[in-house]
Design a protein around this motif. Structure first.
Motif, PDB file in Angstrom:
ATOM      1  N   TYR A  56      36.452  42.885  50.621  1.00  0.00           N
ATOM      2  CA  TYR A  56      37.053  42.931  49.206  1.00  0.00           C
ATOM      3  C   TYR A  56      37.167  44.408  49.121  1.00  0.00           C
ATOM      4  O   TYR A  56      38.165  45.186  50.234  1.00  0.00           O
ATOM      5  CB  TYR A  56      35.585  43.999  48.322  1.00  0.00           C
ATOM      6  CG  TYR A  56      34.954  45.606  48.925  1.00  0.00           C
ATOM      7  CD1 TYR A  56      35.319  46.697  48.255  1.00  0.00           C
ATOM      8  CD2 TYR A  56      34.899  45.897  50.287  1.00  0.00           C
ATOM      9  CE1 TYR A  56      35.306  47.908  48.470  1.00  0.00           C
ATOM     10  CE2 TYR A  56      33.876  46.878  50.525  1.00  0.00           C
ATOM     11  CZ  TYR A  56      34.579  47.854  50.249  1.00  0.00           C
ATOM     12  OH  TYR A  56      34.792  48.908  50.529  1.00  0.00           O
ATOM     13  N   ASP A  57      38.169  44.309  47.759  1.00  0.00           N
ATOM     14  CA  ASP A  57      39.793  44.905  47.394  1.00  0.00           C
ATOM     15  C   ASP A  57      39.053  45.928  45.893  1.00  0.00           C
ATOM     16  O   ASP A  57      38.677  45.324  45.357  1.00  0.00           O
ATOM     17  CB  ASP A  57      40.433  44.573  47.102  1.00  0.00           C
ATOM     18  CG  ASP A  57      41.894  45.457  47.156  1.00  0.00           C
ATOM     19  OD1 ASP A  57      42.005  46.844  48.069  1.00  0.00           O
ATOM     20  OD2 ASP A  57      43.285  45.009  46.702  1.00  0.00           O
ATOM     21  N   LEU A  58      38.822  47.153  46.866  1.00  0.00           N
ATOM     22  CA  LEU A  58      38.996  47.838  44.823  1.00  0.00           C
ATOM     23  C   LEU A  58      40.177  48.373  44.218  1.00  0.00           C
ATOM     24  O   LEU A  58      40.313  48.874  45.597  1.00  0.00           O
ATOM     25  CB  LEU A  58      37.852  48.593  44.568  1.00  0.00           C
ATOM     26  CG  LEU A  58      37.470  49.946  44.532  1.00  0.00           C
ATOM     27  CD1 LEU A  58      36.348  49.425  42.851  1.00  0.00           C
ATOM     28  CD2 LEU A  58      36.047  50.664  44.537  1.00  0.00           C
ATOM     29  N   ASP A  59      40.887  48.205  42.694  1.00  0.00           N
ATOM     30  CA  ASP A  59      41.295  49.101  42.521  1.00  0.00           C
ATOM     31  C   ASP A  59      41.204  49.368  41.354  1.00  0.00           C
ATOM     32  O   ASP A  59      40.274  49.139  40.305  1.00  0.00           O
ATOM     33  CB  ASP A  59      42.166  47.971  42.239  1.00  0.00           C
ATOM     34  CG  ASP A  59      43.682  48.482  41.612  1.00  0.00           C
ATOM     35  OD1 ASP A  59      43.673  49.813  41.200  1.00  0.00           O
ATOM     36  OD2 ASP A  59      44.874  48.130  41.643  1.00  0.00           O
ATOM     37  N   LYS A 110      39.513  46.164  39.041  1.00  0.00           N
ATOM     38  CA  LYS A 110      38.580  45.135  39.424  1.00  0.00           C
ATOM     39  C   LYS A 110      38.945  45.412  40.937  1.00  0.00           C
ATOM     40  O   LYS A 110      39.043  46.477  41.333  1.00  0.00           O
ATOM     41  CB  LYS A 110      40.212  44.504  38.746  1.00  0.00           C
ATOM     42  CG  LYS A 110      40.628  43.825  37.869  1.00  0.00           C
ATOM     43  CD  LYS A 110      41.380  43.617  37.371  1.00  0.00           C
ATOM     44  CE  LYS A 110      42.266  42.984  36.288  1.00  0.00           C
ATOM     45  NZ  LYS A 110      43.256  42.001  36.147  1.00  0.00           N
ATOM     46  N   ILE A 111      37.639  44.410  41.389  1.00  0.00           N
ATOM     47  CA  ILE A 111      36.810  44.089  42.251  1.00  0.00           C
ATOM     48  C   ILE A 111      37.708  43.225  43.112  1.00  0.00           C
ATOM     49  O   ILE A 111      37.366  42.132  42.142  1.00  0.00           O
ATOM     50  CB  ILE A 111      35.919  44.891  42.488  1.00  0.00           C
ATOM     51  CG1 ILE A 111      35.542  44.979  44.212  1.00  0.00           C
ATOM     52  CG2 ILE A 111      34.943  43.840  41.939  1.00  0.00           C
ATOM     53  CD1 ILE A 111      34.191  45.601  44.663  1.00  0.00           C
ATOM     54  N   LEU A 112      37.543  42.649  43.798  1.00  0.00           N
ATOM     55  CA  LEU A 112      38.107  41.442  44.466  1.00  0.00           C
ATOM     56  C   LEU A 112      37.562  40.999  45.479  1.00  0.00           C
ATOM     57  O   LEU A 112      37.353  41.664  46.776  1.00  0.00           O
ATOM     58  CB  LEU A 112      39.762  40.958  44.904  1.00  0.00           C
ATOM     59  CG  LEU A 112      40.175  39.263  46.004  1.00  0.00           C
ATOM     60  CD1 LEU A 112      40.127  38.261  44.742  1.00  0.00           C
ATOM     61  CD2 LEU A 112      40.926  39.825  46.232  1.00  0.00           C
ATOM     62  N   LEU A 113      36.277  40.247  45.976  1.00  0.00           N
ATOM     63  CA  LEU A 113      35.196  40.110  47.493  1.00  0.00           C
ATOM     64  C   LEU A 113      36.345  38.628  47.418  1.00  0.00           C
ATOM     65  O   LEU A 113      36.132  37.097  46.724  1.00  0.00           O
ATOM     66  CB  LEU A 113      34.359  39.322  45.967  1.00  0.00           C
ATOM     67  CG  LEU A 113      32.936  40.398  45.016  1.00  0.00           C
ATOM     68  CD1 LEU A 113      32.461  39.662  44.492  1.00  0.00           C
ATOM     69  CD2 LEU A 113      33.451  42.041  45.707  1.00  0.00           C
ATOM     70  N   THR A 114      35.656  38.735  48.788  1.00  0.00           N
ATOM     71  CA  THR A 114      36.392  37.853  49.798  1.00  0.00           C
ATOM     72  C   THR A 114      34.977  37.081  50.250  1.00  0.00           C
ATOM     73  O   THR A 114      34.930  37.801  51.554  1.00  0.00           O
ATOM     74  CB  THR A 114      37.359  37.421  50.524  1.00  0.00           C
ATOM     75  OG1 THR A 114      38.265  38.172  50.252  1.00  0.00           O
ATOM     76  CG2 THR A 114      37.921  36.154  50.940  1.00  0.00           C
ATOM     77  N   PHE A 115      34.940  35.930  50.720  1.00  0.00           N
ATOM     78  CA  PHE A 115      33.394  35.138  50.682  1.00  0.00           C
ATOM     79  C   PHE A 115      34.006  34.216  52.042  1.00  0.00           C
ATOM     80  O   PHE A 115      35.095  33.948  52.258  1.00  0.00           O
ATOM     81  CB  PHE A 115      32.233  34.486  49.924  1.00  0.00           C
ATOM     82  CG  PHE A 115      32.032  35.768  48.890  1.00  0.00           C
ATOM     83  CD1 PHE A 115      31.021  35.398  49.518  1.00  0.00           C
ATOM     84  CD2 PHE A 115      32.675  35.059  47.899  1.00  0.00           C
ATOM     85  CE1 PHE A 115      30.192  37.070  47.726  1.00  0.00           C
ATOM     86  CE2 PHE A 115      32.041  36.541  46.979  1.00  0.00           C
ATOM     87  CZ  PHE A 115      30.811  37.578  47.060  1.00  0.00           C
ATOM     88  N   THR A 175      33.696  40.899  34.188  1.00  0.00           N
ATOM     89  CA  THR A 175      34.008  39.591  33.764  1.00  0.00           C
ATOM     90  C   THR A 175      34.346  39.597  35.207  1.00  0.00           C
ATOM     91  O   THR A 175      34.923  39.997  36.207  1.00  0.00           O
ATOM     92  CB  THR A 175      35.456  39.264  32.609  1.00  0.00           C
ATOM     93  OG1 THR A 175      36.532  40.485  32.980  1.00  0.00           O
ATOM     94  CG2 THR A 175      34.450  39.816  31.439  1.00  0.00           C
ATOM     95  N   ARG A 176      33.797  38.153  35.523  1.00  0.00           N
ATOM     96  CA  ARG A 176      34.795  36.988  36.945  1.00  0.00           C
ATOM     97  C   ARG A 176      35.528  36.103  36.914  1.00  0.00           C
ATOM     98  O   ARG A 176      35.092  35.511  34.762  1.00  0.00           O
ATOM     99  CB  ARG A 176      33.487  36.462  36.947  1.00  0.00           C
ATOM    100  CG  ARG A 176      32.601  36.325  36.385  1.00  0.00           C
ATOM    101  CD  ARG A 176      31.520  36.190  37.282  1.00  0.00           C
ATOM    102  NE  ARG A 176      30.404  34.912  36.740  1.00  0.00           N
ATOM    103  CZ  ARG A 176      29.250  35.436  35.317  1.00  0.00           C
ATOM    104  NH1 ARG A 176      28.495  36.111  35.851  1.00  0.00           N
ATOM    105  NH2 ARG A 176      28.688  34.239  35.417  1.00  0.00           N
ATOM    106  N   SER A 177      36.052  35.762  37.165  1.00  0.00           N
ATOM    107  CA  SER A 177      36.918  34.395  38.109  1.00  0.00           C
ATOM    108  C   SER A 177      35.851  33.705  37.117  1.00  0.00           C
ATOM    109  O   SER A 177      34.736  33.429  37.679  1.00  0.00           O
ATOM    110  CB  SER A 177      36.834  34.140  38.815  1.00  0.00           C
ATOM    111  OG  SER A 177      37.583  35.309  39.766  1.00  0.00           O
TER     112      SER A 177
END
Length: 105
Positions: A6-9, A14-19, A54-56
């Motif tokens: 995950y990348d938290l900003d 925002k947060i980007l989750l990678t699965f 909100t999410r992608s």
């Protein structure tokens, strides 16, 4: 699916989750995501479970989440939480998201 990274900003909220595989973005349960701080000197830890945002909309291995204003304000209010990547952990509870075959996290 497994959460790999995950990348938290907090500047952008925002947060980007990678699965490990493509996930169904609409199956995300916001309250399954909890930010946690490292324990302080007295052993206490600050935590916060998201309540919305909100999410992608695309199903992908990558899921972008923008915090709700309320979540961002509360996370900012908690002085020891989300101050840096190295001092913040993210947990996602089982069932917090599903893959494209409806398998739970």
């Amino acid at each position: 699916p497994r959460l790999w990274f995950y990348d938290l900003d907090m500047d952008t909220g925002k947060i980007l989750l990678t699965f490990s595989e493509t996930v169904n973005s609409s199956s995300l349960l916001y309250d399954s995501l909890t930010l946690q701080s490292h324990p302080s000197q007295n052993g206490s830890r600050q935590t916060y479970a998201l309540t919305g945002g909100t999410r992608s909309v695309l199903n992908s291995r990558f899921l972008n989440i923008t915090f709700s204003k309320e979540d961002r304000d509360e996370i900012t209010r908690l002085r020891d939480l989300a101050t840096s990547r190295s001092s913040t952990h993210l947990s996602i509870s089982q069932g917090g998201i599903k893959d494209m075959n409806s398998n739970l996290l």
